[in-house]
Structures are given as C-alpha cells and as structure tokens.
Motif scaffolding. Structure first.
Motif, PDB file in Angstrom:
ATOM      1  N   THR A  57      11.768  -8.172   5.696  1.00 26.92           N
ATOM      2  CA  THR A  57      11.647  -7.766   7.056  1.00 26.92           C
ATOM      3  C   THR A  57      12.331  -6.874   7.401  1.00 26.92           C
ATOM      4  N   ILE A  58      12.204  -5.705   8.017  1.00 30.12           N
ATOM      5  CA  ILE A  58      13.390  -4.732   8.491  1.00 30.12           C
ATOM      6  C   ILE A  58      13.542  -5.044   9.960  1.00 30.12           C
ATOM      7  N   ALA A  59      14.878  -5.060  10.253  1.00 29.77           N
ATOM      8  CA  ALA A  59      15.242  -5.180  11.507  1.00 29.77           C
ATOM      9  C   ALA A  59      16.030  -3.841  12.096  1.00 29.77           C
ATOM     10  N   GLY A  60      15.615  -3.662  13.373  1.00 30.85           N
ATOM     11  CA  GLY A  60      16.683  -2.508  13.913  1.00 30.85           C
ATOM     12  C   GLY A  60      17.719  -2.968  14.465  1.00 30.85           C
ATOM     13  N   LEU A  61      18.581  -1.902  14.179  1.00 26.82           N
ATOM     14  CA  LEU A  61      20.090  -1.936  14.600  1.00 26.82           C
ATOM     15  C   LEU A  61      20.520  -0.867  15.702  1.00 26.82           C
ATOM     16  N   TYR A  62      20.960  -1.295  16.706  1.00 26.92           N
ATOM     17  CA  TYR A  62      20.875  -0.161  17.975  1.00 26.92           C
ATOM     18  C   TYR A  62      22.203  -0.197  18.355  1.00 26.92           C
ATOM     19  N   PRO A  63      22.972   1.148  18.240  1.00 29.04           N
ATOM     20  CA  PRO A  63      24.324   1.194  18.661  1.00 29.04           C
ATOM     21  C   PRO A  63      24.436   1.006  20.076  1.00 29.04           C
ATOM     22  N   ILE A  64      25.588   0.358  20.580  1.00 29.98           N
ATOM     23  CA  ILE A  64      25.757  -0.136  21.837  1.00 29.98           C
ATOM     24  C   ILE A  64      27.184   0.020  22.354  1.00 29.98           C
ATOM     25  N   TYR A  65      27.696   0.028  23.465  1.00 31.48           N
ATOM     26  CA  TYR A  65      29.166  -0.363  23.573  1.00 31.48           C
ATOM     27  C   TYR A  65      29.333  -1.758  23.973  1.00 31.48           C
TER      28      TYR A  65
ATOM     29  N   GLY B 152      25.275 -13.480   4.609  1.00 31.01           N
ATOM     30  CA  GLY B 152      25.265 -14.798   4.391  1.00 31.01           C
ATOM     31  C   GLY B 152      25.730 -15.659   5.425  1.00 31.01           C
ATOM     32  N   ASN B 153      26.492 -14.692   6.585  1.00 31.03           N
ATOM     33  CA  ASN B 153      27.253 -15.376   7.656  1.00 31.03           C
ATOM     34  C   ASN B 153      26.524 -14.910   9.104  1.00 31.03           C
ATOM     35  N   CYS B 154      25.851 -13.933   9.145  1.00 26.80           N
ATOM     36  CA  CYS B 154      25.335 -13.207  10.529  1.00 26.80           C
ATOM     37  C   CYS B 154      23.673 -13.388   9.849  1.00 26.80           C
ATOM     38  N   PRO B 155      22.940 -14.143  10.882  1.00 32.19           N
ATOM     39  CA  PRO B 155      21.554 -13.746  10.910  1.00 32.19           C
ATOM     40  C   PRO B 155      20.859 -12.591  10.827  1.00 32.19           C
ATOM     41  N   PHE B 156      21.414 -11.698  11.794  1.00 37.71           N
ATOM     42  CA  PHE B 156      20.903 -10.430  12.009  1.00 37.71           C
ATOM     43  C   PHE B 156      19.512 -10.703  12.574  1.00 37.71           C
ATOM     44  N   SER B 157      19.397 -11.484  13.457  1.00 42.93           N
ATOM     45  CA  SER B 157      18.168 -11.962  14.181  1.00 42.93           C
ATOM     46  C   SER B 157      18.042 -11.012  15.618  1.00 42.93           C
ATOM     47  N   TYR B 158      16.900 -10.968  15.901  1.00 46.09           N
ATOM     48  CA  TYR B 158      16.555 -10.137  17.189  1.00 46.09           C
ATOM     49  C   TYR B 158      17.444 -10.815  18.236  1.00 46.09           C
ATOM     50  N   ASN B 159      18.105  -9.831  19.137  1.00 51.44           N
ATOM     51  CA  ASN B 159      18.797 -10.074  20.271  1.00 51.44           C
ATOM     52  C   ASN B 159      20.378 -10.405  19.842  1.00 51.44           C
ATOM     53  N   ASN B 160      20.508 -10.664  18.444  1.00 53.21           N
ATOM     54  CA  ASN B 160      21.933 -10.435  18.269  1.00 53.21           C
ATOM     55  C   ASN B 160      22.882  -9.563  18.519  1.00 53.21           C
TER      56      ASN B 160
ATOM     57  N   ALA C 297      18.998 -19.395   8.699  1.00 51.74           N
ATOM     58  CA  ALA C 297      17.998 -18.779  10.124  1.00 51.74           C
ATOM     59  C   ALA C 297      16.789 -18.269   9.339  1.00 51.74           C
ATOM     60  N   TRP C 298      16.760 -17.757   8.384  1.00 53.98           N
ATOM     61  CA  TRP C 298      15.751 -17.144   7.749  1.00 53.98           C
ATOM     62  C   TRP C 298      14.866 -17.903   7.061  1.00 53.98           C
ATOM     63  N   LYS C 299      13.635 -18.024   7.868  1.00 51.53           N
ATOM     64  CA  LYS C 299      12.479 -18.733   7.489  1.00 51.53           C
ATOM     65  C   LYS C 299      11.083 -17.939   7.023  1.00 51.53           C
ATOM     66  N   PHE C 300      11.006 -16.644   7.629  1.00 49.85           N
ATOM     67  CA  PHE C 300       9.833 -15.931   7.384  1.00 49.85           C
ATOM     68  C   PHE C 300       9.898 -14.885   6.666  1.00 49.85           C
ATOM     69  N   GLY C 301      11.166 -14.849   5.913  1.00 50.20           N
ATOM     70  CA  GLY C 301      11.576 -13.540   5.268  1.00 50.20           C
ATOM     71  C   GLY C 301      13.053 -13.303   5.319  1.00 50.20           C
ATOM     72  N   ARG C 302      13.430 -12.282   4.500  1.00 54.33           N
ATOM     73  CA  ARG C 302      14.976 -11.828   4.633  1.00 54.33           C
ATOM     74  C   ARG C 302      15.004 -10.510   5.073  1.00 54.33           C
ATOM     75  N   PRO C 303      16.330 -10.327   6.013  1.00 49.93           N
ATOM     76  CA  PRO C 303      16.244  -8.753   6.709  1.00 49.93           C
ATOM     77  C   PRO C 303      16.664  -7.607   5.705  1.00 49.93           C
TER      78      PRO C 303
ATOM     79  N   PHE D  34      17.030  -5.598  17.117  1.00 51.79           N
ATOM     80  CA  PHE D  34      15.840  -6.007  17.731  1.00 51.79           C
ATOM     81  C   PHE D  34      14.777  -5.081  16.638  1.00 51.79           C
ATOM     82  N   ALA D  35      13.679  -5.232  17.329  1.00 52.57           N
ATOM     83  CA  ALA D  35      12.699  -4.589  16.200  1.00 52.57           C
ATOM     84  C   ALA D  35      12.707  -3.123  16.232  1.00 52.57           C
ATOM     85  N   PRO D  36      12.406  -2.765  14.918  1.00 53.60           N
ATOM     86  CA  PRO D  36      12.611  -1.212  14.758  1.00 53.60           C
ATOM     87  C   PRO D  36      11.854  -0.282  15.567  1.00 53.60           C
ATOM     88  N   SER D  37      12.295   0.660  16.210  1.00 57.81           N
ATOM     89  CA  SER D  37      11.505   1.521  16.993  1.00 57.81           C
ATOM     90  C   SER D  37      10.766   2.886  16.256  1.00 57.81           C
ATOM     91  N   ILE D  38      10.992   2.939  15.044  1.00 54.70           N
ATOM     92  CA  ILE D  38      10.160   4.024  14.621  1.00 54.70           C
ATOM     93  C   ILE D  38       9.328   3.647  13.364  1.00 54.70           C
TER      94      ILE D  38
END
Length: 193
Positions: A152-160, A102-110, A70-76, A130-134
C-alpha cells in the motif's frame, strides 16, 4: 528470443511495472545503504515533472521488505509530491524509510520530526503521513507483488515541526482544511492558529 513470463518477475519488477503503468515516464533511482543485514536498502524512485511540469514525485521501494506489528492489511511504501525540482525531497523520503523501517509504522496521521531542513530551498523539517494525493485508490492499495503481503502506498507531506503541535491540538482535518495549507508548496505560510 522468448519474453519473460509475468509470473517469473521479481517483486520489485512487479512493483515497477505497476508504477510504469501509472506514470509512463522513466524515473531516476537513488539507493540507500541498508541498515539491516541481509535486506536491501530502500531506493527512492524519482519522477520529474510529475504530476505537472516543475514538480517531482518520489516513491520508495524497500520499506515493505521488513515487517511492523501495526501492518495488518499490507505493507507501505511512501510517495512524496512537491512543487519543486529538487530531488532531495524524494531522497529524504527514501532515507526516512530506510532509517525508520521496522520501528515507525508510517500509518495515516503519523508525524515525523526530521529535526533539520529537508531541503535547502525550504524551512520545512517534518512530515505528515496520509493518503496519497495524486493516485487513485486502486493505484495505491493492495498492490500485488507476488509475495505473502500486498503493498500500500502512503503519502508523505512536508510540514513545519511546530505544526505537529497544531495537528495534535486541533486534529488533522482542521490542519488539512486550513487556508495556509497547500500540500505541494514547500514554502507555504506556517500554520500556527
């Protein structure tokens, strides 16, 4: 004594130079044992009191060392920022990257169900990517580390975990704009309707 020329720096040194320019604080490091032979484990780079006092920000390094279709424009790499002093949040981000690379793309909305409490101080047990907030866009996209790909740095947000169904049914925008959503509060109210 001569100084090392920038072009002689390793990819991790170039990535750390990039982070040092942004945060200007000395971080703590937590390394995971690699689950892939011949590739270093993912390291959590943890900044205390960033962006504000009492908060922590953690960034991974090592997720980008493997490829994913899934990584076409950089690696996260991942960034997590929470209103907490507990470094477990950042350590779990590194653990996730190490376990799922290698298994999870860590793409936005995952969404990722961690299946247990991320930290003892909260009942949150899942993540949203999702996109980094800071960070400014220039600081999280196309980071040149001297390899044949950029980071590319991807934001990771804790949720329930139960909020994953809400996101799937209502969309990310409605979730993100919900009055109970506070991306930094690890004890915020559950979003269910």
């Amino acid at each position: 004594m001569s100084q090392e020329l920038p072009e002689n720096k390793t990819p991790v040194e170039k990535f750390m130079d990039h982070l040092d320019r942004i945060f200007q604080v000395e971080p703590e490091y937590f390394r995971n044992v690699s689950e892939i032979d011949g590739i270093a484990g993912v390291t959590s780079i943890v900044y205390k009191d960033v962006p504000d006092k009492g908060m922590i920000t953690g960034i991974t390094y090592g997720l980008s060392l493997v490829d994913h279709p899934a990584w076409k424009f950089g690696r996260p790499e991942l960034i997590i920022t929470v209103d907490s002093k507990d470094t477990t949040w950042a350590q779990v981000a590194g653990y996730l990257a190490n376990s799922l690379r290698g298994n999870c793309p860590f793409s936005y909305n995952n969404t990722i169900n961690f299946r247990e409490k991320i930290s003892e101080e909260s009942n949150m047990d899942s993540f949203l990517v999702f996109a980094p907030s800071i960070l400014d866009k220039k600081d999280f996209t196309n980071i040149d580390v001297g390899l044949d790909y950029n980071i590319t740095i991807a934001g990771l947000y804790p949720i329930y975990a139960s909020e994953i169904a809400y996101i799937n049914q209502n969309g990310l925008e409605k979730f993100w704009k919900h009055p109970n959503f506070d991306m930094y509060d690890v004890n915020r109210k559950l979003i269910s309707e």
